[in-house]
Design a protein around this motif. Sequence first.
Motif, PDB file in Angstrom:
ATOM      1  N   HIS A 142       0.822  -1.211   0.000  1.00  0.00           N
ATOM      2  CA  HIS A 142       0.000   0.000   0.000  1.00  0.00           C
ATOM      3  C   HIS A 142       0.857   1.263   0.000  1.00  0.00           C
ATOM      4  CE1 HIS A 142      -3.916   1.722   0.028  1.00  0.00           C
ATOM      5  NE2 HIS A 142      -3.714   2.409   1.126  1.00  0.00           N
ATOM      6  N   ASN A 143       2.141   1.135   0.273  1.00  0.00           N
ATOM      7  CA  ASN A 143       3.072   2.257   0.127  1.00  0.00           C
ATOM      8  C   ASN A 143       3.866   2.099  -1.161  1.00  0.00           C
ATOM      9  OD1 ASN A 143       2.445   3.813   2.390  1.00  0.00           O
ATOM     10  ND2 ASN A 143       3.773   2.617   3.717  1.00  0.00           N
ATOM     11  N   LEU A 144       3.188   1.763  -2.217  1.00  0.00           N
ATOM     12  CA  LEU A 144       3.806   1.522  -3.529  1.00  0.00           C
ATOM     13  C   LEU A 144       4.751   2.651  -3.937  1.00  0.00           C
ATOM     14  CD1 LEU A 144       1.901   0.400  -6.712  1.00  0.00           C
ATOM     15  CD2 LEU A 144       3.105   2.575  -6.733  1.00  0.00           C
ATOM     16  N   GLN A 145       4.364   3.886  -3.666  1.00  0.00           N
ATOM     17  CA  GLN A 145       5.173   5.030  -4.098  1.00  0.00           C
ATOM     18  C   GLN A 145       6.529   5.066  -3.400  1.00  0.00           C
ATOM     19  OE1 GLN A 145       2.593   5.211  -2.090  1.00  0.00           O
ATOM     20  NE2 GLN A 145       3.119   6.508  -0.358  1.00  0.00           N
ATOM     21  N   LEU A 146       6.642   4.438  -2.236  1.00  0.00           N
ATOM     22  CA  LEU A 146       7.914   4.350  -1.530  1.00  0.00           C
ATOM     23  C   LEU A 146       8.711   3.132  -1.969  1.00  0.00           C
ATOM     24  CD1 LEU A 146       6.765   4.951   2.190  1.00  0.00           C
ATOM     25  CD2 LEU A 146       7.076   6.647   0.383  1.00  0.00           C
ATOM     26  N   GLU A 147       8.019   2.053  -2.258  1.00  0.00           N
ATOM     27  CA  GLU A 147       8.671   0.762  -2.456  1.00  0.00           C
ATOM     28  C   GLU A 147       9.091   0.512  -3.899  1.00  0.00           C
ATOM     29  OE1 GLU A 147       6.457  -1.442   1.301  1.00  0.00           O
ATOM     30  OE2 GLU A 147       5.533  -1.572  -0.687  1.00  0.00           O
ATOM     31  N   GLN A 148       8.443   1.189  -4.843  1.00  0.00           N
ATOM     32  CA  GLN A 148       8.801   1.098  -6.254  1.00  0.00           C
ATOM     33  C   GLN A 148       8.833   2.513  -6.840  1.00  0.00           C
ATOM     34  OE1 GLN A 148       9.907  -1.307  -7.948  1.00  0.00           O
ATOM     35  NE2 GLN A 148       9.295  -3.205  -6.944  1.00  0.00           N
ATOM     36  N   SER A 149       9.654   3.366  -6.257  1.00  0.00           N
ATOM     37  CA  SER A 149       9.613   4.791  -6.599  1.00  0.00           C
ATOM     38  C   SER A 149      10.001   5.058  -8.055  1.00  0.00           C
ATOM     39  CB  SER A 149      10.509   5.588  -5.652  1.00  0.00           C
ATOM     40  OG  SER A 149      11.837   5.118  -5.697  1.00  0.00           O
ATOM     41  N   ALA A 150      10.969   4.317  -8.596  1.00  0.00           N
ATOM     42  CA  ALA A 150      11.390   4.568  -9.980  1.00  0.00           C
ATOM     43  C   ALA A 150      10.270   4.229 -10.957  1.00  0.00           C
ATOM     44  CB  ALA A 150      12.646   3.764 -10.302  1.00  0.00           C
ATOM     45  N   LEU A 151       9.633   3.061 -10.777  1.00  0.00           N
ATOM     46  CA  LEU A 151       8.504   2.695 -11.634  1.00  0.00           C
ATOM     47  C   LEU A 151       7.338   3.656 -11.438  1.00  0.00           C
ATOM     48  CD1 LEU A 151       8.352  -1.208 -11.411  1.00  0.00           C
ATOM     49  CD2 LEU A 151       8.695   0.164 -13.472  1.00  0.00           C
ATOM     50  N   PHE A 152       7.093   4.035 -10.204  1.00  0.00           N
ATOM     51  CA  PHE A 152       6.022   4.982  -9.899  1.00  0.00           C
ATOM     52  C   PHE A 152       6.213   6.278 -10.681  1.00  0.00           C
ATOM     53  CE2 PHE A 152       4.837   8.732  -7.412  1.00  0.00           C
ATOM     54  CZ  PHE A 152       3.469   8.561  -7.322  1.00  0.00           C
ATOM     55  N   GLU A 153       7.401   6.853 -10.610  1.00  0.00           N
ATOM     56  CA  GLU A 153       7.654   8.115 -11.282  1.00  0.00           C
ATOM     57  C   GLU A 153       7.574   7.964 -12.802  1.00  0.00           C
ATOM     58  OE1 GLU A 153      11.052  10.289 -10.008  1.00  0.00           O
ATOM     59  OE2 GLU A 153      10.550  10.121  -7.872  1.00  0.00           O
ATOM     60  N   ALA A 154       8.076   6.855 -13.331  1.00  0.00           N
ATOM     61  CA  ALA A 154       8.028   6.643 -14.782  1.00  0.00           C
ATOM     62  C   ALA A 154       6.591   6.549 -15.281  1.00  0.00           C
ATOM     63  CB  ALA A 154       8.811   5.383 -15.148  1.00  0.00           C
ATOM     64  N   LEU A 155       5.756   5.840 -14.563  1.00  0.00           N
ATOM     65  CA  LEU A 155       4.366   5.660 -14.995  1.00  0.00           C
ATOM     66  C   LEU A 155       3.564   6.949 -14.846  1.00  0.00           C
ATOM     67  CD1 LEU A 155       3.880   2.091 -13.549  1.00  0.00           C
ATOM     68  CD2 LEU A 155       3.641   2.707 -15.958  1.00  0.00           C
ATOM     69  N   VAL A 156       3.806   7.698 -13.777  1.00  0.00           N
ATOM     70  CA  VAL A 156       3.114   8.982 -13.616  1.00  0.00           C
ATOM     71  C   VAL A 156       3.565   9.962 -14.701  1.00  0.00           C
ATOM     72  CG1 VAL A 156       2.749  10.962 -12.101  1.00  0.00           C
ATOM     73  CG2 VAL A 156       2.698   8.658 -11.148  1.00  0.00           C
ATOM     74  N   ALA A 157       4.859   9.976 -15.001  1.00  0.00           N
ATOM     75  CA  ALA A 157       5.360  10.867 -16.059  1.00  0.00           C
ATOM     76  C   ALA A 157       4.729  10.537 -17.404  1.00  0.00           C
ATOM     77  CB  ALA A 157       6.882  10.775 -16.139  1.00  0.00           C
ATOM     78  N   GLU A 158       4.583   9.249 -17.707  1.00  0.00           N
ATOM     79  CA  GLU A 158       3.964   8.844 -18.970  1.00  0.00           C
ATOM     80  C   GLU A 158       2.493   9.248 -18.993  1.00  0.00           C
ATOM     81  OE1 GLU A 158       1.757   6.591 -21.831  1.00  0.00           O
ATOM     82  OE2 GLU A 158       1.563   6.366 -19.652  1.00  0.00           O
ATOM     83  N   TRP A 159       1.806   9.134 -17.857  1.00  0.00           N
ATOM     84  CA  TRP A 159       0.406   9.577 -17.778  1.00  0.00           C
ATOM     85  C   TRP A 159       0.297  11.079 -18.007  1.00  0.00           C
ATOM     86  CZ3 TRP A 159      -1.272  12.709 -13.544  1.00  0.00           C
ATOM     87  CH2 TRP A 159      -2.629  13.039 -13.597  1.00  0.00           C
ATOM     88  N   LEU A 160       1.207  11.847 -17.428  1.00  0.00           N
ATOM     89  CA  LEU A 160       1.187  13.299 -17.636  1.00  0.00           C
ATOM     90  C   LEU A 160       1.356  13.635 -19.117  1.00  0.00           C
ATOM     91  CD1 LEU A 160       3.358  14.444 -14.597  1.00  0.00           C
ATOM     92  CD2 LEU A 160       0.941  14.981 -14.949  1.00  0.00           C
ATOM     93  N   GLU A 161       2.213  12.897 -19.790  1.00  0.00           N
ATOM     94  CA  GLU A 161       2.408  13.122 -21.225  1.00  0.00           C
ATOM     95  C   GLU A 161       1.128  12.838 -21.988  1.00  0.00           C
ATOM     96  OE1 GLU A 161       5.312  11.611 -24.880  1.00  0.00           O
ATOM     97  OE2 GLU A 161       5.705  10.983 -22.817  1.00  0.00           O
ATOM     98  N   ARG A 162       0.463  11.719 -21.677  1.00  0.00           N
ATOM     99  CA  ARG A 162      -0.801  11.397 -22.351  1.00  0.00           C
ATOM    100  C   ARG A 162      -1.886  12.429 -22.049  1.00  0.00           C
ATOM    101  NH1 ARG A 162      -3.331   6.834 -20.569  1.00  0.00           N
ATOM    102  NH2 ARG A 162      -1.921   6.427 -18.823  1.00  0.00           N
ATOM    103  N   ALA A 163      -1.925  12.843 -20.773  1.00  0.00           N
ATOM    104  CA  ALA A 163      -2.973  13.795 -20.365  1.00  0.00           C
ATOM    105  C   ALA A 163      -2.776  15.154 -21.007  1.00  0.00           C
ATOM    106  CB  ALA A 163      -2.979  13.923 -18.845  1.00  0.00           C
TER     107      ALA A 163
END
Length: 264
Positions: free
Chosen positions: A240-261
Amino acid sequence: MHFVERGSGTPVLAVHGWTPDHRLMLGCLEPLFERLPGYRRLYPDLPAMGNSPAPPEIASSDDLLAELDRFVGERIGDEPFLLIGESYGGYLARALARIHRDRVRGLALICPIGTKVEQAERTVPPHETLRTEPDLEADPDFLANADPEFLEMAVVRTPETWRRHRDEVQPGLDAADAEAMARIRRRWVLSCDPEDGPPFERPALILTGRQDSTVGYADQFALLPHYPRATYAVLDVAGHNLQLEQSALFEALVAEWLERAGEP
């Protein structure tokens, strides 16, 4: 509601989960946004959490949603905006996206509550700790000193995940108004399902943890028909603390979403 604001440009509203406060969202998103100019980030504390009071008339999730909607009107106005929600904040964010369907340019959900709101009804895996990496030279006693709630939830137990939990999550847990939250908790299910109405057809992101024993990952998959432009990701070695435990993947996926949005 108390809030913290950073940057300028396209408004981004980031809604934390049940009990923590804005510091959770600030901690997981600012490292990314500091590298991506052009976004005005708004990090509110929900009523009864952080520095936002909850007077007696706030007594349900419907009331929290109304306060969040009022915040949008006061701080964002009629502008299109991006919306990010974590856990219970993801539940409210989905409802807010339903209210402002024509203005929300993208929706990102981090370990959100899925189709089952109440804990007893959710499909969740058992808790597992898959990675423990104490840095004996840097902090030989971190497991002994770490908060029990962190140890019970953590899938990745390291000095870094403990430090971030201590700095980003624990302050909100300590600041929460337990009496007000208990009052709200008695009417926790929204009166209108967030997925009522037409599908949300803008870019979306649904991030879940394979070992998330709080909200799971299966109930979120069932949301996909309502979000035809959604990327749905289940990250291994993440709870449930995914953003802490997989921070690199988290940031990559959020960045890709921002690009799509940002696309027309």
